[in-house]
Structure formats: C-alpha cells, structure tokens
Scaffold this active site. Structure first.
Site, PDB file in Angstrom:
ATOM      1  N   TRP A 105      24.375  60.355  74.090  1.00 52.29           N
ATOM      2  CA  TRP A 105      25.060  60.616  75.366  1.00 52.29           C
ATOM      3  C   TRP A 105      24.113  60.573  76.552  1.00 52.29           C
ATOM      4  CZ3 TRP A 105      29.692  59.235  75.574  1.00 52.29           C
ATOM      5  CH2 TRP A 105      30.591  59.478  74.524  1.00 52.29           C
ATOM      6  N   ASP A 189      24.856  67.503  81.833  1.00 51.88           N
ATOM      7  CA  ASP A 189      26.074  67.133  81.110  1.00 51.88           C
ATOM      8  C   ASP A 189      26.254  68.159  80.002  1.00 51.88           C
ATOM      9  OD1 ASP A 189      28.107  66.156  79.543  1.00 51.88           O
ATOM     10  OD2 ASP A 189      27.191  64.195  79.157  1.00 51.88           O
ATOM     11  N   LYS A 213      36.408  68.529  74.912  1.00 51.22           N
ATOM     12  CA  LYS A 213      35.603  69.024  73.811  1.00 51.22           C
ATOM     13  C   LYS A 213      35.872  70.511  73.599  1.00 51.22           C
ATOM     14  CE  LYS A 213      33.883  64.944  73.532  1.00 51.22           C
ATOM     15  NZ  LYS A 213      32.831  64.471  74.396  1.00 51.22           N
TER      16      LYS A 213
HETATM   17  C1  LIG Z   1      32.367  63.087  74.891  1.00 52.03           C
HETATM   18  C2  LIG Z   1      31.163  63.118  75.721  1.00 52.03           C
HETATM   19  C3  LIG Z   1      31.005  62.278  76.843  1.00 52.03           C
HETATM   20  C4  LIG Z   1      32.023  61.220  77.202  1.00 52.03           C
HETATM   21  O1  LIG Z   1      33.256  61.775  77.525  1.00 52.03           O
HETATM   22  P1  LIG Z   1      34.492  60.827  77.903  1.00 52.03           P
HETATM   23  O2  LIG Z   1      35.552  61.803  78.276  1.00 52.03           O
HETATM   24  O3  LIG Z   1      34.838  60.025  76.692  1.00 52.03           O
HETATM   25  O4  LIG Z   1      34.093  59.976  79.033  1.00 52.03           O
HETATM   26  C5  LIG Z   1      29.850  62.390  77.589  1.00 52.03           C
HETATM   27  N1  LIG Z   1      28.902  63.306  77.293  1.00 52.03           N
HETATM   28  C6  LIG Z   1      29.031  64.135  76.241  1.00 52.03           C
HETATM   29  C7  LIG Z   1      27.949  65.131  75.957  1.00 52.03           C
HETATM   30  C8  LIG Z   1      30.160  64.075  75.431  1.00 52.03           C
HETATM   31  O5  LIG Z   1      30.288  64.911  74.385  1.00 52.03           O
END
Ligand SMILES: *Cc1c(COP(=O)(O)O)cnc(C)c1O
Length: 377
Positions: A105, A189, A213
């Site tokens: 990521w 993030d 998530k």
């Molecule tokens: C799932 C995830 C993303 C991407 O999320 P989307 O909603 O598919 O754009 C980015 N960073 C992390 C840490 C993630 O778990």
C-alpha cells in the site's frame, strides 16, 4: 441467518451486528422522517444532523481539536493517494515530498505521488534484513524511526501505519523533531487500523482512511487535516477534491456518499458506547495475542512478520505444506469461517480481525486451526 458465520474479510469487512440491525430497522423510515437515509437531500435538516453528528462523534472518539478539519470524501484511499499530493505537495517551492515504503500500500501511495512532484524515499523495507540473527524477507520488517532520512523542507512525510496485505503495523508515530524535520507534517494512511487504537492526531498533519476496513462501508474516505495545511492545491486539482472546498462546506461541497456516512456514524456511536478507543484497543490486543499465540505454538503455521510490528488487525499466515491450502479453506468454509484466503501477492491465508470481530470469532478460528493441525500435522 441461523448459523453463526465469522467473516475474516480484509475489506470491505465485517460491521458490528448491532449497527446493521439498527440500519435495517431505520431503512424505510429514518426517525419518523418518512424517508430512508438514501432518499434524503444532503442539504436537508435530517442529513445535516446525521453528518454533523458523525463528525462530532468522530471528534469525541479521537479527541480531534478544532484546528483540524474532518472531511468525508469519495474515491477511497486510492483516490486519496492522488488527492493528497495535489493538495499538499506544493507547500514547498520544489514540490517535493518524502515517503516511507513498508509494503504494497505505501508503495502504491508513493507511485501515485510521483505524478505530482518530486518524491523521495525516506526509508524502505523492500530488501531482506538481518535482525537478531534472523533473516526477514522484504515487507516483513520495518526500518526503525531513527533510520528514516527525512528532508527537512519536504512538503510532508507519508507512511502507511498498517499494511493490510503484509500484516505490518506501525503503532507509534515518529517524533519529527528528533528526525531533524520538525516542520514536516506527517501524513498517515491509517485505512486498515483506523479506530482500532488511540492515535494522537496532534502529532500529525493528516490522517486518512477508507472506511470499509474498520470504520464503515465502502464509499466514504475519512480525511482529518490540520487547517494550516489548507490552501496549496495545484491548479489542476478538481474543485471537488480541493480540501479548501471540502473543509469549508463540511463535506457537502457536492453530494457526499450519504448512506456510507450514516453507517460510519452508527459505527462511531457503537464505539463510543463500548467505551471508546482505549476500550476497543484492549479487546484488539487480546484477540491478536490469542491468534498469534496459536500460530506460534508449532511450526505447522507461520507468521513471518518482525514480532514488534505484527498487525493486530490483519494476520497473514502460511501452512507448512502449501498443498494443504485448498483443504484448509474448504474446511474453514464448512465451519462458517469466511474469507480466510490470503492476498494473491503473498499467498497463504489472512485473518482480518477488525473491531467488529469479537473474541468469540477469533476463538472459533483458533479451534479450527487446532483441529486442522491435528488432522494434517
Ligand atoms: C484498502 C487499502 C487502500 C485502498 O483502498 P481503496 O478503497 O480500495 O481505494 C489503501 N491503503 C490501505 C492501507 C488499504 O488497506
């Protein structure tokens, strides 16, 4: 649904049963308004209340002061990977930012940012590393904060605090002054462990998380941004993604994902009722401890992450014998243990045990791990 299912999906993922129950009850008529939340004007009094309460509850949960804007946006964390450099990278004249790479990521975030400016890698774990006589493979360990080489006039430093695919979690925040970069804001993030533990927002410039998530359904991205960082959008940044507009209009510059915000708001209330982030963190620690203890108890299963950075939320593991993978997943399905297949890039299994997964679900998985090992070990 008579049988008890346990859903270990990495995202979109399990939501609290109480939240879904309440949403079901309110589906056709929200609080006697004669409308479903999906049918409301995003500018009407009912949705205004829902959105304002969601923001206030999130502020209460995370102790977010007024100097920070709370924004509910669209596009997921992937879009945010572009939106954030478009808004922040021009803070310095050289349009440059630093990134720490600890997995798939953060590498994606880095690559996206290279389209908008000069992006440096401050530290990364893409190679093997010997630690205490043990060789760790790429993306299974974390460079210590002292190794992060941050340019002191970088527009920001980005890292991913929980690598959802690798199962690597950075629980603390670096002290930017001791890295010689006291004026560089941290951009985090936090998608896959957002609201799983307390986070001191005052030590950051920005935190963002796709809700699906751990905080709600897909469709809404939570962005928390220090207001001092507003006002540097690149000229071609779409106006709907210019943080100045979104912050000023309190997430209603254009039509926001109203239903997703409503469900996330119910999750915030559920967390407040449980006692807040310290309380849920205690549960998450117990759940993760129990699961890792089982995985470590023999060499039939293996989680290869540097122990102090093992994620409490996403637990990848392999079987000693890969040829048993299909049988493992089939047997799990029979026990109503869902979505345990690992991400295609790392293989094996992955159990995501977010806030909404109770200890009971983790214990059901542990029972299955024991039974499968007894039969095949
Ligand atoms: C799932 C995830 C993303 C991407 O999320 P989307 O909603 O598919 O754009 C980015 N960073 C992390 C840490 C993630 O778990």
């Amino acid at each position: 649904m008579d049988k008890q299912y346990w859903n270990f999906s990495a995202g979109p993922s399990k939501l609290p049963g109480e939240v879904l129950q309440q949403a079901a009850e309110e589906m056709l008529d929200w609080h006697g308004s004669g409308q479903s939340v999906m049918e409301m004007s995003h500018r009407g009094p009912e949705f205004t209340q829902i959105c304002d309460e969601a923001e206030a509850d999130l502020r209460a949960l995370m102790d977010i002061p007024e100097e920070y804007a709370v924004m509910f946006m669209q596009g997921g964390a992937t879009a945010e990977n572009a939106i954030l450099p478009m808004n922040l990278i021009a803070r310095n004249a050289s349009h440059s930012a630093d990134y720490v790479l600890t997995g798939i990521w953060s590498t994606k975030s880095y690559k996206e940012a290279t389209r908008y400016g000069t992006v440096r890698i401050a530290a990364q774990s893409h190679q093997d590393r010997q630690i205490n006589g043990h060789t760790y493979a790429p993306w299974t360990w974390v460079p210590a904060f002292e190794e992060w080489k941050v340019n002191p006039d970088s527009s920001y430093l980005h890292f991913c605090s929980n690598e959802t695919i690798g199962g690597v979690e950075i629980g603390a925040l670096p002290d930017m002054s001791s890295l010689g970069a006291g004026s560089v804001p941290l951009v985090v993030d936090a998608s896959s462990h957002f609201l799983s533990r307390p986070l001191d927002i005052r030590q950051t410039g920005m935190v963002y998380a796709g809700a699906q998530k751990n905080a709600g359904p897909a469709g809404v991205t939570v962005v928390i941004l220090h207001r001092d960082l507003l006002g540097h959008a690149l000229p071609y940044c779409p106006s709907a993604f210019d943080y100045v507009n979104v912050a000023r209009e309190r997430s209603r510059f254009n039509t926001p994902p109203t239903y997703a915000i409503y469900i996330a708001g119910l999750v915030f209330k559920w967390l407040l009722a449980k006692g807040g982030l310290a309380a849920i963190e205690a549960e998450n620690i117990s759940k993760a401890k129990a699961l890792y203890r089982q995985l470590d108890s023999s060499d039939f299963y293996c989680n290869a992450i540097q122990p102090e950075y093992r994620s409490r939320m996403n637990v990848p593991f392999t079987l000693r014998d890969d040829s048993l993978n299909a049988a493992f997943l089939e047997g799990a399905q029979k026990q109503q243990l869902l979505n345990l297949k690992g991400h295609k890039s790392v293989g094996g299994m992955r159990a995501s045990i977010y806030n909404a997964m109770p200890m009971e679900g983790v214990l059901a998985l542990i029972d299955y791990l024991k039974e499968f090992e007894r039969q095949h070990g």
